[in-house]
Design an enzyme around this catalytic site. Sequence first.
Site: not given
Length: 231
Positions: A156, A160
């Site tokens: 994750y 990002k």
Amino acid sequence: MTTTLITGANRSLGYETARRLAAAGHTVLLGARDPDRGRAAADALGVRFVQLDVTDDASVEAAVADVRAREGGLDVLVNNAGLNQPYRPAEELTAADASTVLGTNVVGVVRVTHAFLPLLRASAHPVVVNVSSGMGSFAVTSDPSRVESTLAAPLYCASKAALTMLTVQWAKAWPDVKVNAADPGYTATDFNGHSGPQDVTEGTDAVVELATIGPDGPTGRFLDRSGPVPW
């Protein structure tokens, strides 16, 4: 009238962004993968539903054709759709997991933005907002005073970080388009089991701010509700 498309907008931050921008006078197009949930959310807000799966070329192309036929153009694109990584120890995360997470959070944003760019460029004031995260910041995730530093989410966080860098590079490459990234902060949503201290209105402050900038607004910036996010 400003026409705004928000991906992944049938719940949580996307839904609240749609609500707030509709209240601000935007013509909001609520993008969602699931037709039933998307239509229900759009009906509740009084906005138009656009079926859109950011991982599927045909779905995105159909959404572009739909918006071109119905609205004729697009002024603001909010790339909100995203997913978390599997809740497993880091050593158990596989290449297939990485493909899934980056396929939605990075490749999906490229797919949607590339497809809608011609419609955006027909606008007098095109804006792209990428919903990123402080979890993709070296500075934030290394700061012991920040909750982000206590979490380990390799896929994750990597997705990002990539999304924020995409924002900077697109801003440089497209001087005619305002491209910025927003960090919602630790917000209580379905995404994290409603564990964050912020509510969804607070979590969408930076998104709404960047979606409503004027022609002299910033580009290539990474902001949360308090200001610039350190990298």
